[in-house]
Structure formats: structure tokens, C-alpha cells
Design a protein around this motif. Structure first.
Motif, PDB file in Angstrom:
ATOM      1  N   PRO A  31       0.828  -1.232   0.000  1.00  0.00           N
ATOM      2  CA  PRO A  31       0.000   0.000   0.000  1.00  0.00           C
ATOM      3  C   PRO A  31       0.851   1.266   0.000  1.00  0.00           C
ATOM      4  CG  PRO A  31      -0.855  -1.564   1.582  1.00  0.00           C
ATOM      5  CD  PRO A  31       0.453  -2.139   1.117  1.00  0.00           C
ATOM      6  N   LYS A  32       1.974   1.206   0.708  1.00  0.00           N
ATOM      7  CA  LYS A  32       2.846   2.390   0.742  1.00  0.00           C
ATOM      8  C   LYS A  32       3.430   2.672  -0.629  1.00  0.00           C
ATOM      9  CE  LYS A  32       4.105   1.920   5.602  1.00  0.00           C
ATOM     10  NZ  LYS A  32       5.169   1.643   6.554  1.00  0.00           N
ATOM     11  N   ILE A  33       3.728   1.581  -1.367  1.00  0.00           N
ATOM     12  CA  ILE A  33       4.298   1.773  -2.714  1.00  0.00           C
ATOM     13  C   ILE A  33       3.272   2.472  -3.609  1.00  0.00           C
ATOM     14  CG2 ILE A  33       5.141   0.532  -4.769  1.00  0.00           C
ATOM     15  CD1 ILE A  33       6.419  -1.508  -2.821  1.00  0.00           C
ATOM     16  N   SER A  47     -11.181  10.309  -3.456  1.00  0.00           N
ATOM     17  CA  SER A  47     -10.132  10.325  -2.414  1.00  0.00           C
ATOM     18  C   SER A  47      -9.964   8.956  -1.772  1.00  0.00           C
ATOM     19  CB  SER A  47     -10.453  11.351  -1.323  1.00  0.00           C
ATOM     20  OG  SER A  47     -10.550  12.620  -1.865  1.00  0.00           O
ATOM     21  N   THR A  48     -10.233   8.010  -2.539  1.00  0.00           N
ATOM     22  CA  THR A  48     -10.123   6.666  -1.985  1.00  0.00           C
ATOM     23  C   THR A  48      -9.192   5.846  -2.864  1.00  0.00           C
ATOM     24  OG1 THR A  48     -12.371   6.796  -1.159  1.00  0.00           O
ATOM     25  CG2 THR A  48     -11.391   4.589  -1.332  1.00  0.00           C
ATOM     26  N   VAL A  77      -7.094   3.906   6.021  1.00  0.00           N
ATOM     27  CA  VAL A  77      -6.461   5.211   5.696  1.00  0.00           C
ATOM     28  C   VAL A  77      -5.058   4.961   5.169  1.00  0.00           C
ATOM     29  CG1 VAL A  77      -5.646   7.419   6.582  1.00  0.00           C
ATOM     30  CG2 VAL A  77      -7.742   6.420   7.492  1.00  0.00           C
ATOM     31  N   LEU A  78      -4.792   5.572   4.032  1.00  0.00           N
ATOM     32  CA  LEU A  78      -3.446   5.458   3.462  1.00  0.00           C
ATOM     33  C   LEU A  78      -2.975   6.879   3.140  1.00  0.00           C
ATOM     34  CD1 LEU A  78      -1.171   3.588   2.485  1.00  0.00           C
ATOM     35  CD2 LEU A  78      -2.291   3.500   0.267  1.00  0.00           C
ATOM     36  N   TYR A  81      -5.333   9.612   2.108  1.00  0.00           N
ATOM     37  CA  TYR A  81      -6.502   9.057   1.399  1.00  0.00           C
ATOM     38  C   TYR A  81      -7.205   8.011   2.246  1.00  0.00           C
ATOM     39  CZ  TYR A  81      -3.904  11.014  -2.564  1.00  0.00           C
ATOM     40  OH  TYR A  81      -3.238  11.855  -3.400  1.00  0.00           O
ATOM     41  N   LYS A  82      -8.430   7.839   1.804  1.00  0.00           N
ATOM     42  CA  LYS A  82      -9.150   6.669   2.376  1.00  0.00           C
ATOM     43  C   LYS A  82      -8.610   5.448   1.629  1.00  0.00           C
ATOM     44  CE  LYS A  82     -13.175   8.939   1.958  1.00  0.00           C
ATOM     45  NZ  LYS A  82     -14.604   9.148   1.824  1.00  0.00           N
ATOM     46  N   PHE A  83      -8.679   4.368   2.270  1.00  0.00           N
ATOM     47  CA  PHE A  83      -8.036   3.181   1.683  1.00  0.00           C
ATOM     48  C   PHE A  83      -8.944   1.963   1.899  1.00  0.00           C
ATOM     49  CE2 PHE A  83      -4.394  -0.059   2.071  1.00  0.00           C
ATOM     50  CZ  PHE A  83      -4.343  -0.257   0.691  1.00  0.00           C
ATOM     51  N   GLN A  84      -9.180   1.341   0.806  1.00  0.00           N
ATOM     52  CA  GLN A  84     -10.003   0.110   0.936  1.00  0.00           C
ATOM     53  C   GLN A  84      -9.378  -1.011   0.096  1.00  0.00           C
ATOM     54  OE1 GLN A  84     -13.853   1.542  -0.438  1.00  0.00           O
ATOM     55  NE2 GLN A  84     -13.466   0.791  -2.477  1.00  0.00           N
ATOM     56  N   VAL A  85      -9.528  -2.214   0.651  1.00  0.00           N
ATOM     57  CA  VAL A  85      -9.001  -3.410  -0.050  1.00  0.00           C
ATOM     58  C   VAL A  85     -10.216  -4.231  -0.508  1.00  0.00           C
ATOM     59  CG1 VAL A  85      -7.561  -5.468   0.153  1.00  0.00           C
ATOM     60  CG2 VAL A  85      -6.954  -3.390   1.408  1.00  0.00           C
ATOM     61  N   ASN A  86     -10.245  -4.470  -1.793  1.00  0.00           N
ATOM     62  CA  ASN A  86     -11.380  -5.232  -2.342  1.00  0.00           C
ATOM     63  C   ASN A  86     -10.884  -6.598  -2.840  1.00  0.00           C
ATOM     64  OD1 ASN A  86     -13.054  -2.928  -2.038  1.00  0.00           O
ATOM     65  ND2 ASN A  86     -12.156  -2.076  -3.915  1.00  0.00           N
ATOM     66  N   LEU A  87     -11.565  -7.593  -2.452  1.00  0.00           N
ATOM     67  CA  LEU A  87     -11.236  -8.951  -2.947  1.00  0.00           C
ATOM     68  C   LEU A  87     -12.096  -9.196  -4.181  1.00  0.00           C
ATOM     69  CD1 LEU A  87     -11.155 -10.977   0.425  1.00  0.00           C
ATOM     70  CD2 LEU A  87      -9.267  -9.917  -0.783  1.00  0.00           C
TER      71      LEU A  87
END
Lengths: 175, 749
Positions: A31-33, A47-48, A77-78, A81-87
């Protein structure tokens, strides 16, 4: 106890050979990359930042583990930004997908090639579990040995047309 | 302190300049080098920190601790890095302690988050300064080596300089040992372009010096031949005397040299002159003046002297040179001339000088001042006191009169002249003359035990022609008019007055020659009985036309023409002759001060008294008694006459001089009250008061009183009532020829 032991045996029989530690490391670093992309804003919607973890039916468990790790680490949160992981099951992957980045466990799957192609075409970072999958044109991978190695696929980096902050190139190893 | 050589000076100067320059360069270079190198070292350290910072920041961002560790270790492996500490978010991420390096540079560099660019930590880097120190040591070492090398250069330079300057030292030695007359040989000196120029210059200078010395020697010779020359050291001891000095002073050179210069000082020279001389010389100025010197034999010579202080290059006086010219002859001539124009007694310029000076002015102002009765002073007190009076008066006037604008002269007997030139106006001059007269009037002459006052009269003229004559005329008229000061005016009156005087002198002389000087007598009556008791003898002149002329007209002329004493003698002779023939009749003769102090006249009188033996009937009537108290001898004269039997009367008592105390010393018998008091006594209160006072005074002293000028009955009555003893006047009897008295007495008898 026996039931638990049987469950573990079952799981070991039906699960793929994915290194949990590596997944953890990747969940922490990938995620940081995403944020190292200089043009991240063009790939962000509302913003996500969304990371799509592409899996097939054999990889769901690892995908879930990965998602859990990321969620627990970033808590949605990243950076700013907001941060979401989708499978996303690879079979359900749509060409209209607008995720900010993609993660693939095994790229050999022909369906997954479609995802890689989508990422490549839409200037999205495509992480792969194994850097050996770079032949399939994934962009970034991570490998744990005596230390943590981040690999970047030098053969396609220009095709992806993604500009990372320069120092990232000092950290990552070109493969 | 020993002077250091030029060689040493140049070498020292070279060393100083070189050392200063090197030191300057060293310090500038050292500082610049140190600064630059240190900066460079710091930049290296910063560069290292800058290099690893993004990696560390990125690694930290990505959580790659092992990557940080790896980078850090890799960094520490650099031999110049002595320590490394990485702190991110207050967490010691990496720490490699110092390697005990003595000198190192610590730099701190911020670690930034690669995404946010915010400081998240610091890299603290210890950077070894070994290279820097080594470079420095190398430079120091090289500089020291250069300096060491330089010292050899200095020594060589010193020797070269010494060698190059050695001809100069030789030239100096030659010049130093040079003395006039010797030869200056530079042939042994190494020839260089510069030394050759110097030796040539010296030779040229020497040639010029020889020329100048020759000239100076000739000048000296000329000076020695023409003047008295001597030199002294700064304290006045003679160090040089030329032949002329020896000759004129009559001292030998051996006697003069080593002696103080005042060996020839004449005692007449005032100390003020020498004080001025030394003051001038100490101020390093040239003194000029005339000095009177004394020869060895004590005689004097005069010299016009110029004394010049000679000082050295530091301005210190090393000697004095005195150049004198013998002006004894000139001074003596001058003295002779001065004597000719100087009055001997007072030292004032005389008439000759006055006449010269008058010529030099366009508008001279001249006053002739005459000491009144000076001839009496001289005759009475004698020649010495007369001169003493003149000297003292002159001394007093000299103090008072400004010698520049107004000059004082001594003229004939008892006369001074005051002359002013064009710069003094007539009003100012007249004021000065008045002031002079006042001063003479206030002046008391002291002589032995005596002291007396004098007074003076002045005649002033402003004419350039006949200046002295005109002043003399004005003076005479002032005297006649009894004025203190009179300005000559070119009018007929004065000329007529003068002519009149001449005429009267002639007439008087003629009268004497023709025996027209006669004696008159006027009766003095007893106030109570109105009987004639005595007679006053009066002098009259019979005019050519037979008219009777009062002495008022010719008495002053007689005094001026030296006929006065003859006149007195005539009266004495006639009076004694006539009254010797008229028994029991008292007679009086008037005597003025001039008569009293005139020994010959008084001796004549005494002879007559003795001859006729009628002293008891003779009254000596003293007229014009003013100033009589200045003559102490008159007291003894009166005493002598009284011892012979004479009586004494004072004329004009009350208005003129009335020194009661003195008159008492004369032991008078009668007081004749002045006519002016009697004239209006019958109606004038003041006259009455004064007359009564005199009367009371006379009565208390037992003196008899006489009132003259009884011209009417009223006055006679009043004076009788007052108690006056005797009366005289036209009302009681007019003067008549003395011869008439004999016939009158014969008739009466």
C-alpha cells in the motif's frame, strides 16, 4: 483438539503454498508503494485508494488474509486518502474496474492476464506475490530472504508509464 | 647606544618585510585553507548524509528496517565515518558509536518522509578530520621548511648586502678621516656605478668646499683686518680673539682666551644693556648695539657691536661671534656735538638745539618758561643751589614732558623752553604748559637744610619766525601783566609794549645820567594829634619835560635793566643825607625782597646807617613781602639791622602776603595796612572787618599800625576812630621832593 488438528491437515492439503510471512510483509509494504506513484491522484476516485486483490477460488483464503492484514494495519487510511481493499474473484473481474492498484497471487492464470493487461493499460500498479511472475508483466513484487527485497519489473516499467518517487528506484531491485 | 650598520639595517628590513609577508601569507592561506577544507569535509559528510537520507527515509517509510540497517552499516564502513546515529520518530533506528577519533566533525541531517516531506528524524554523522589534519600538517611542515630555507637566504642576503655596501663604508671612513688640507683618495675603493657617483659627488663637494673655504678664509681675513672679532662659548668665555681685539683692548691673546668676555666690560655700561643682550642671544636673535668697553689700562673705547649666536644642526647655541667696530672717535665727536647742543647743568638740549629743532617743524609751538625770581635764588643762595634748583626742576619736568612729541630745553638763566611739533595742536600744547607751570608751582626744591618753592611764568608762541623772540615778548608781557601764561599775538599792542619798555629803559638811563631820579617824601601823621611824625621816602623820576613820573612806570623797567639797585642806593643816599640834617624826624625807605637779598645794597645801607648814626630814626619798610619766608637769612639780616637801632615796617599788610608767624620772627615795629583796605573803609564792611582784625592782632603784639591811602575826611575819621596809630595819604599830605622838607623844617623852626 483432534478436530482442530484435522482442520489444519485439511487446510494444508487444500491450501496453496503461500508464505504467510511474505504476505504479511507485502500487506505492509505494497500500500505504501501505491503512494509512491507521483500521479496517484489521477488514479484515485473520491479520495479513496482502492487495492483490488485478485484471487481465484484457491487463493481466496490468502486473499482474505492479505486483506485482513492490510485492513488491520492501515484501518482504511493510506496517507491522506481513504483506503479500501477489495477482494475480486478473477472470474468476476470487469474491464471497467477502476481500482487504484491490483494484487495477484498467481499470474499464470489466464484470467489474471486480463487483469494485468487492464492494469497496464490503465497505468495502475500491479503487484504480484511472486516476482517470478514478472514474465506475466506484473510490475512490483516483494521477496523475503536474508532481508526484504522489493523487485520492480524493469521490462515493463516503461509500459506501465508509472513514475515513482526516484528514491524508490534505489530501494527496489530491478528484475 | 652603538649605531647599527646599514648592512644590518637592510638585512633586518629584508627579514622583517619577508617575515611579515610570509606570516601574512601563511595566516591568510592557513585561514582560507582551513576554512575551505573544513567546509569541504563538511560538505563530504553532508553529501554522505544526503545520500543515505532518502534511502533511510524511504526504507523507514516502507518499513524496511533491514534496508536501513544495511545502508547504515554500509555507510559506517566508510573509513571517514566515525559514528552514525539514526533517530526516526524518537526511536533509535541505528547507532554506531564513535571510533575514538580525536578530531572529527559532527553533522546532523534531517530525515524526511518521502511522501509528506516532513521531518521524521535525524541522521547524526561523525566525520573524521584525518585528511584535513594531515593536509594541514603537510602545509605546516612545508612552510617551516621554506622558513628554514629562507633563513639561509637571509644570511646570504646579509653577506651580499654587506659586500655591496662595503665601498660605502670605505668612502665613509675616508671622508671621516678627511681634514682640510689632506687629499681625499678613493682609488682603493671598488668601483661600482653608484659608488663612483658618490665618490664623484664627494670630490665635487670637496672642490666646492675648498672654494667656499678659501672665500670664507678671505672673508675672515677681511673681517679680522677691519673689525674687532671675538668668539665666546655659550657661557661667555672667550675662545677666539683677533689681532684687532688684542690691539684695541691692550690684552694679549693669551690673556683674552679663556677669560670671560666681561674682562673688557666698562663699569659705565648698565646691567640693563647686558640683560637685553643675553635675552636677545638666548632667543637666538642677533644683538646689535653700541658698547663701551674698557682697555687693560682702564681707558674706554666704544664699539658698535653685532653679536651673532652660532648654533649647531640641532639648533643649540655652540658659540657667539662678536664683530665690533671701533667708534670711539665717532662717539667722542658725537659727545662733542652733544655738548654743543646740551646745557651743561641740566643735560637738556640748549638754545642751539632748540633753534635747529624749530626749523624742522612747519608749525612749531614754543613756550618760554621762566622761573620767577631765579636770579634772586642764585644771588641769595649761591651758584650751587641755583644749579641744584635747575637740575631738580629739569629732572621733574623731564618726567612730566613727553620726550617724543614735546621736547624740553634749558635756555638762559632760569629759563626752560618747551617745544612741540606739528602733531600737537595749540590747545593741547597750552594745556601742557599750564600743567608744567602748575607742577613747578607745586614743586619744592630741597637743598641741604633748606627747601623752598618756586614758580614760573610762561610765554607761548605758535609762530615759526622769531619763535624764541616772540615767546620772550609774551613772557615779559605775562610778567608785567602778572599773568601766569600768555600767548604771543602779533598785534601792535605787544610791539608797542615792547617798544615802550625799550623807551622807558632809555628814559631811565637818561634820568640817571641827568640826575633826574629824585626822592620824594610823604608825611605820616599821628592819628590822634594829626601831627606829622614821620616820612616815607619815595622815588620819582623827573621827566624830560619836568613832569613827575611815578615809579609805577619805571620800577619794573629798572629791575629788568639792572638799574634797580642803583635806584635803591640813590633813595638810601638821599634819604640818609636829608634826614641826617632834620633831627628827630623818623623816615622810612621801601625795600623789596630783591633789595634785601642783594648783599651789596644791604651793605650799602649798613654803611649809611653807621655813617650817619641815625638808625633810631630809620624805618626799614619791607614791600612786596610775598615769598620772603623762603629766605631764612632775612631774619638774621633784620635782627642785625634792629641791633643797629633800625625799626622795621611791613607794607601792604592784609591783602597780600601775610605770614603772621614769620613776620613775627622779623620782630617788626609797624604794620602798614594795605591801601586797598583803607580806601573804602568808611563804607565797606569787609575792609572794616579785616582792618579791625589786623588792628587787634597788632595791638596784642604791641605793634604800631599805619593806615595808608587816607584820601578823604571820612576815611580819616573812621581810621582814627578805629584806633589806628598813624595815617598817611593825600588827604593828609601829598608826596613832595625831599629837598622841600629841609626848607619846610627850616621855616617851621
Amino acid at each position: 483438539m483432534k478436530i482442530l488438528a484435522l482442520l489444519l491437515v485439511y487446510m494444508s492439503l487444500f491450501s496453496l503454498d503461500y508464505d504467510n510471512l511474505l504476505i504479511r510483509a507485502q500487506a505492509s509494504i505494497f500500500p505504501k508503494i501505491i503512494l509512491l506513484d507521483k500521479n496517484i491522484n489521477s488514479n484515485v476516485i473520491d479520495s479513496t485508494i482502492s487495492l483490488a486483490v485478485i484471487y481465484n477460488k484457491r487463493e481466496f483464503k490468502e486473499a482474505q488474509i492479505l486483506k485482513d492484514f492490510i485492513d488491520s494495519k492501515y484501518r482504511g487510511v493510506l496517507g491522506e486518502y481513504k483506503f479500501q481493499v477489495n477482494l475480486i474473484n478473477v472470474e468476476n473481474f470487469s474491464d471497467a474496474d477502476s481500482s487504484t492498484a491490483y494484487y495477484l497471487f498467481d499470474s499464470s492464470d489466464s484470467n489474471k492476464k486480463r487483469v494485468i493487461s487492464h492494469a497496464l493499460n490503465h497505468r495502475r500498479i500491479c503487484f504480484s506475490y511472486n516476482y517470478k511472475d514478472f514474465d506475466d508483466n506484473t510490475l512490483i513484487s516483494l521477496f523475503l530472504k536474508e532481508k526484504t527485497y522489493i523487485y520492480i519489473n524493469k521490462s515493463v516499467i516503461n509500459d506501465y508509464n508509472i513514475k515513482f518517487v526516484p528514491i524508490f528506484y534505489n530501494i527496489a531491485k530491478a528484475k | 647606544m652603538k649605531k647599527i650598520s646599514l648592512t644590518l639595517k637592510i638585512t633586518i628590513a629584508f627579514i622583517l618585510v619577508s617575515m611579515t609577508t610570509l606570516t601574512f601569507i601563511y595566516f591568510v592561506f592557513y585561514n582560507l585553507f582551513e576554512e575551505r577544507m573544513l567546509k569541504s569535509e563538511k560538505e563530504k559528510a553532508v553529501l554522505i548524509a544526503q545520500t543515505i537520507e532518502p534511502m533511510i527515509g524511504m526504507s523507514y517509510y516502507l518499513g524496511l528496517r533491514d534496508e536501513i540497517e544495511l545502508v547504515s552499516k554500509h555507510t559506517v564502513e566508510n573509513k571517514n565515518i566515525t559514528s552514525l546515529r539514526i533517530v526516526i520518530n524518537e526511536e533509535d533506528i541505528f547507532y554506531s558509536p564513535s571510533k575514538q577519533e580525536k578530531e572529527h566533525l559532527d553533522i546532523s541531517y534531517s530525515i524526511k518522509d518521502p511522501i509528506t516531506r516532513l521531518n521524521i528524524g535525524d541522521i547524526t554523522l561523525g566525520f573524521k578530520l584525518e585528511n584535513f589534519n594531515n593536509a594541514f600538517e603537510e602545509i605546516k611542515s612545508k612552510i617551516m621548511n621554506y622558513l628554514f630555507l629562507l633563513s639561509f637566504v637571509f644570511i646570504i642576503f646579509a653577506f651580499i648586502t654587506r659586500y655591496l655596501l662595503s665601498p660605502l663604508a670605505k668612502i665613509a671612513s675616508k671622508v671621516k678621516s678627511y681634514h682640510p688640507g689632506s687629499r681625499l683618495d678613493f682609488s682603493s675603493i671598488r668601483v661600482e656605478r653608484e659608488t663612483s657617483a658618490i665618490t664623484d659627488a664627494f670630490k665635487k663637494m670637496l672642490g666646492n668646499m675648498r672654494k667656499h673655504t678659501t672665500l670664507l678664509e678671505r672673508y675672515k681675513y677681511a673681517l679680522d683686518e677691519s673689525a674687532i672679532v671675538s668668539k665666546t662659548d655659550p657661557i661667555g668665555v672667550i675662545t677666539y680673539a683677533n689681532d684687532e681685539f688684542c690691539r684695541i683692548s691692550c690684552y694679549t691673546r693669551e690673556e683674552l682666551i679663556g677669560s670671560p668676555h666681561n674682562i673688557v666690560r666698562h663699569p659705565d655700561m648698565s646691567t640693563a644693556v647686558f640683560a637685553d643682550l643675553w635675552k636677545t642671544l638666548h632667543e637666538k636673535k642677533v644683538w646689535k648695539g653700541v658698547v663701551k668697553n674698557r682697555k687693560k689700562d682702564g681707558t674706554a673705547y666704544y664699539a658698535k657691536a653685532v653679536i651673532v649666536p652660532i648654533y649647531n644642526e640641532n639648533g643649540e647655541t655652540v658659540e657667539y661671534i662678536s664683530i665690533r667696530h671701533d667708534i670711539t672717535q665717532i662717539v667722542k665727536q658725537q659727545e662733542q656735538i652733544t655738548r654743543q647742543v646740551t646745557e651743561r647743568v641740566t643735560g637738556l638740549p640748549n638754545r642751539v638745539k632748540l633753534e635747529e629743532d624749530i626749523k624742522s617743524f612747519k608749525t612749531p609751538k614754543f613756550a618760554l618758561i621762566n622761573l620767577n625770581n631765579f636770579h634772586i635764588i642764585k644771588e641769595y643762595f649761591g651758584y650751587d643751589i641755583g644749579n641744584h634748583t635747575l637740575k631738580e626742576t629739569a629732572k621733574m619736568l623731564k618726567k612730566h614732558v613727553d620726550g617724543n612729541e614735546i621736547k624740553l630745553y634749558k635756555l638762559s638763566l632760569g629759563e626752560f623752553g618747551v617745544l612741540a611739533g606739528d602733531n600737537v595742536d595749540s590747545t593741547e600744547f597750552q594745556n601742557v604748559c599750564s600743567s608744567i607751570l602748575q607742577r613747578i608751582d607745586d614743586f619744592t626744591v630741597h637743598s641741604n637744610d633748606d627747601s623752598f618753592n618756586i614758580n614760573a611764568t610762561a610765554g607761548i608762541t605758535y609762530s615759526k619766525v622769531n619763535t624764541i623772540t616772540n615767546a620772550s615778548l609774551a613772557l615779559r608781557q605775562a610778567k608785567d601783566m602778572r599773568k601766569e601764561l600768555l600767548v604771543y599775538e602779533e598785534t601792535d599792542n605787544l610791539i608797542k609794549y615792547y617798544e615802550n619798555n625799550i623807551q622807558w629803559t632809555k628814559r631811565l638811563k637818561s634820568a640817571f645820567a641827568e640826575d633826574r631820579i629824585v626822592v620824594y617824601v610823604q608825611a605820616i601823621v599821628d592819628a590822634k594829634t594829626l601831627q606829622t611824625d614821620k616820612y616815607e621816602c619815595l622815588v620819582r623820576m623827573i621827566g624830560e619835560d619836568g613832569s613827575i613820573i611815578s615809579p609805577f612806570h619805571f620800577l619794573d623797567i629798572a629791575k629788568k635793566s639792572k638799574l634797580y639797585h642803583t635806584l635803591t642806593k640813590k633813595v638810601i643816599s638821599s634819604a640818609f643825607d636829608v634826614f641826617s640834617k632834620i633831627p628827630d624826624t623818623i623816615f622810612s625807605i621801601n625795600f623789596s625782597l630783591e633789595d634785601l637779598i642783594h648783599t651789596e645794597t644791604m651793605d650799602f645801607l649798613k654803611d649809611k646807617i653807621r655813617e650817619y648814626d641815625i638808625a633810631s630814626r630809620f624805618v626799614m619798610e619791607i614791600v612786596e613781602s610775598e615769598g620772603i619766608d623762603g629766605y631764612s637769612e632775612i631774619v638774621s639780616l633784620m635782627a642785625e639791622l634792629k641791633s643797629l637801632g633800625c625799626r622795621v615796617s611791613i607794607d601792604d599788610f592784609g591783602t597780600g602776603y601775610s605770614n603772621f608767624a614769620y613776620l613775627m620772627q622779623l620782630n617788626v615795629d609797624y604794620i602798614k595796612i594795605d591801601g586797598s583796605l583803607i580806601k573804602e573803609i568808611d563804607h565797606d564792611i569787609n575792609s572794616q572787618i579785616i582792618s579791625k582784625t589786623i588792628l587787634d592782632f597788632a595791638k596784642q603784639l604791641g605793634l604800631k599800625t599805619v593806615a595808608e591811602f587816607i584820601h578823604n575826611e571820612s576815611v580819616m575819621r573812621y581810621t582814627q576812630e578805629m584806633g589806628i596809630d598813624y595815617l598817611q595819604g593825600f588827604h593828609l599830605g601829598e608826596p613832595m621832593p625831599i629837598e622841600n622838607l629841609i626848607s619846610q623844617k627850616i621855616l617851621l623852626n
